[in-house]
Write an enzyme that holds these catalytic residues in place. Structure first.
Site, short mmCIF file in Angstrom:
data_model
loop_
_atom_site.label_atom_id
_atom_site.label_comp_id
_atom_site.label_asym_id
_atom_site.label_seq_id
_atom_site.Cartn_x
_atom_site.Cartn_y
_atom_site.Cartn_z
N LYS A 208 -16.02 6.47 -1.56
CA LYS A 208 -15.48 5.83 -0.36
C LYS A 208 -14.89 6.90 0.53
O LYS A 208 -13.73 7.26 0.45
CB LYS A 208 -14.42 4.79 -0.74
CG LYS A 208 -14.22 3.76 0.37
CD LYS A 208 -15.46 2.91 0.54
CE LYS A 208 -15.39 2.03 1.77
NZ LYS A 208 -16.67 1.38 2.04
N SER A 408 -20.60 -2.24 2.99
CA SER A 408 -19.18 -2.51 2.83
C SER A 408 -18.88 -3.95 3.23
O SER A 408 -19.39 -4.88 2.61
CB SER A 408 -18.36 -1.51 3.65
OG SER A 408 -17.52 -0.76 2.82
#
Length: 618
Positions: A208, A408
């Site tokens: 991430k 996402s």
């Protein structure tokens, strides 16, 4: 003191009057422009000959100008004017489906005898969108009508579509450059430290990497490893498509630096000659020579031009009344924000409202959710997903059609669908959560400004002007970890996967649509057309029409919106103050970062956002 305040009040009053006058002046100028436009449209319409006019056979000129989008942004006239004043480009946006429908209509039109691709003003576009347009071009080609591509220069998106033509012409002084794909960011760690700005990061997921620009001076090895996988897959698909179309070797399109230099030397430094020698173009021709050739192929209008109709002027008669059974199409394009959508974003409340309208409309039997989003607010993503669940509970199947990016938060809103379709070149995954908070206590202290006081709880007084207490930091990290567990738990339950399996493919890692299907995140490969077919099958309907769900505009808004869009194309109003390229490039990066920060409005401060999902404009 009273006199001073009175003076300040007078200055502010006159400043406000000047600002109001400027705004009114701009709006009045635009209103006059609208009236002038109406007058010319009216007079041109009545100046047309009254006797029937038989349209000759002509080519469809696909002269796409500007970016290709899933859904047009709505910009009010005031924003239109002020953007141009400040040098921000206001381009006409071409909706992907409109382009495809125009090409398909031309394929069926007996008066259209071919196609000319003139794409010099088309912006760089994702490979997924290009492939959908290419599909329509191939359908046109299957009718036997000739297709010719013309241009002085070609960027790689323009050339990709041109490669589907029967012949490609380029100017003798032109150039063709295939730059490849990449993902690059500006990194601000040292700048923030030099400015005494403190950045607090809370994240879960090895890959991430959205927060890396604020915490590092360069890309991490984990992000570099993951990004190289999907970038190479997309570039491989790009060059394979062109190599097939042009019947050349793949290696020709991706030479190493030494080979490229040797080939360029053999062409005496002539980039146009290099493209011809490599088999990328068929002939090098001046504009006059191109016009003559096109007139020979498609017919001449007698004035040194060939017979054609612009993509923007072509108006085939294909109107159909809505059917009793409908399939709704809801387009979710942009970053996901909490509340109602603004320009270029997906509002959680806005999209949820469209899905709810589809649920309450008895004529609608199924919904296709078209997703083109790198994600955003986790809270807003869940608001949208809840409406997907409600549709399923109401007995209306939901099919997700992933466009260029559904990562996402874009994957979050997709996860509950009855079926998920993606293209091999779709970017998806990036399942992870992060939070970010910037505080300015050090920079304020540097200038003698301090924040102090007392509160009833540890959260009282937490803000950007105070240092973040360690216990609050721990609380926010725990909340972020909870958000991640909720995300992967949601995916596990909706996709019938174990929590361990989801965790392995999550960690914020980005996947292509093809790799995502192998890992259970996607059901099948397919484009928008395939998604419509899948929705019809799930709803068990055969005779249906599409219902494109949109927030309605007032008649006045609709008129101004359409008028301004046409003005951009016809009158060239997309020309703005030209800044030096190096300044413009830096400004674009800076504006992107500012927009990212502006979109951070999640009430819990938790975001599911893919940082590196843009790969074709760097």
């Amino acid at each position: 003191m009273k006199t001073l305040f009175k003076f300040i009040g007078t200055v502010l009053k006159w400043f406000w009057k000047a600002l109001s006058f400027t705004r009114q002046l701009i709006l009045n100028i635009l209103f006059i422009a609208v009236l002038v436009g109406i007058y010319f449209l009216f007079t041109m319409e009545h100046a047309a000959p009254t006797k029937p006019f038989e349209q000759p056979e002509r080519a469809l000129l696909v002269d796409i100008s500007g970016p290709i989008v899933e859904k047009q942004r709505r910009v009010d006239p005031y924003d239109f004017a002020t953007r141009n004043l400040f040098g921000q480009q206001m381009q006409f946006e071409n909706v992907l489906y409109d382009i495809v429908e125009q090409i398909r209509a031309g394929a069926k039109d007996d008066k259209i005898n071919g196609m000319v691709l003139s794409l010099s003003d088309m912006s760089e576009t994702s490979l997924t969108k290009l492939r959908y347009i290419a599909k329509a071009i191939n359908e046109f080609k299957a009718t036997g009508k000739p297709i010719v591509a013309i241009g002085g220069h070609y960027n790689q998106s323009q050339y990709y579509l041109a490669s589907y033509a029967d012949e490609i012409f380029m100017a003798p002084d032109g150039a063709l450059l295939l730059r490849g794909y990449g993902t690059y960011n500006l990194y601000f760690k040292d700048l923030l430290e030099n400015l005494d700005i403190t950045t607090h990061v809370f994240r879960v997921g090895t890959y991430k990497s959205f927060v890396e620009p604020y915490t590092r001076t360069g890309m991490s090895e984990e992000a570099r490893e993951a990004n190289s996988v999907w970038l190479n897959q997309l570039w491989g698909a790009f060059v394979n498509d062109i190599a097939t179309n042009r019947n050349i070797e793949v290696s020709t399109l991706s030479p190493d630096a030494d080979t490229l230099i040797a080939n360029l030397k053999a062409a005496n430094g002539d980039f146009a000659k290099l493209a011809y020698n490599m088999g990328l173009v068929d002939e090098l021709m001046t504009r006059q020579q191109i016009r003559t050739r096109l007139a020979e192929v498609f017919g001449s209008d007698g004035e040194d031009r060939f017979n054609y109709v612009s993509f923007y002027d072509y108006a085939p008669l294909n109107f159909e009344l809505p059917k009793a059974d409908q399939i709704a199409v809801v387009v979710a394009s942009g970053a996901i924000v909490d509340g109602f959508e603004s320009e270029g974003t997906i509002g959680g409340d806005t999209t949820a409202g469209l899905l709810r309208d589809a649920r309450l409309n008895d004529a609608i039997k199924a919904v296709v959710l078209r997703v083109d989003s790198p994600g955003g607010s986790a809270f807003a993503s869940e608001v949208i997903r809840n409406e997907v669940d409600a549709l399923k509970q109401a007995g209306k199947p939901v099919v997700v059609s992933m466009s260029s990016v559904a990562a996402s938060g874009g994957y979050w809103i997709s996860s509950s669908a009855d079926r998920i379709l993606a293209q091999p070149t779709t970017i998806t995954g990036s399942i992870g959560i992060f939070g970010i908070l910037t505080t300015f206590e050090d920079v304020l202290a540097k200038y003698g400004v301090y924040n102090d006081g007392i509160g009833t709880t540890p959260f009282a007084g937490v803000g950007v002007t105070r240092a973040l207490p360690e216990e609050i930091s721990n609380i926010m990290q725990l909340g972020t970890e909870n958000g991640y567990q909720r995300f992967i738990g949601l995916v596990a339950s909706q996709r019938n996967l174990s929590l361990e399996d989801v965790d392995q493919v999550a960690q914020g890692r980005v996947w292509t649509g093809y790799d995502a299907m192998k890992r259970g995140l996607v059901d099948q490969m397919g484009d928008f057309d395939d998604a419509i077919v899948a929705a019809a099958e799930l709803a068990q309907v055969t005779d249906y029409s599409l219902n494109w769900m949109e927030e309605p505009l007032t008649p006045a808004q609709q008129f101004i919106y359409e008028f301004m869009n046409q003005a951009v194309v016809k009158l060239g109003l997309n020309e703005t103050v030209k800044l030096p390229d190096v300044v413009q490039q830096f400004a674009n990066h800076a504006v992107t970062e500012i927009n990212n920060l502006n979109n951070f409005n999640d009430p819990n401060g938790q975001y599911a956002l893919c940082p590196n999902c843009s790969y074709y404009e760097n």
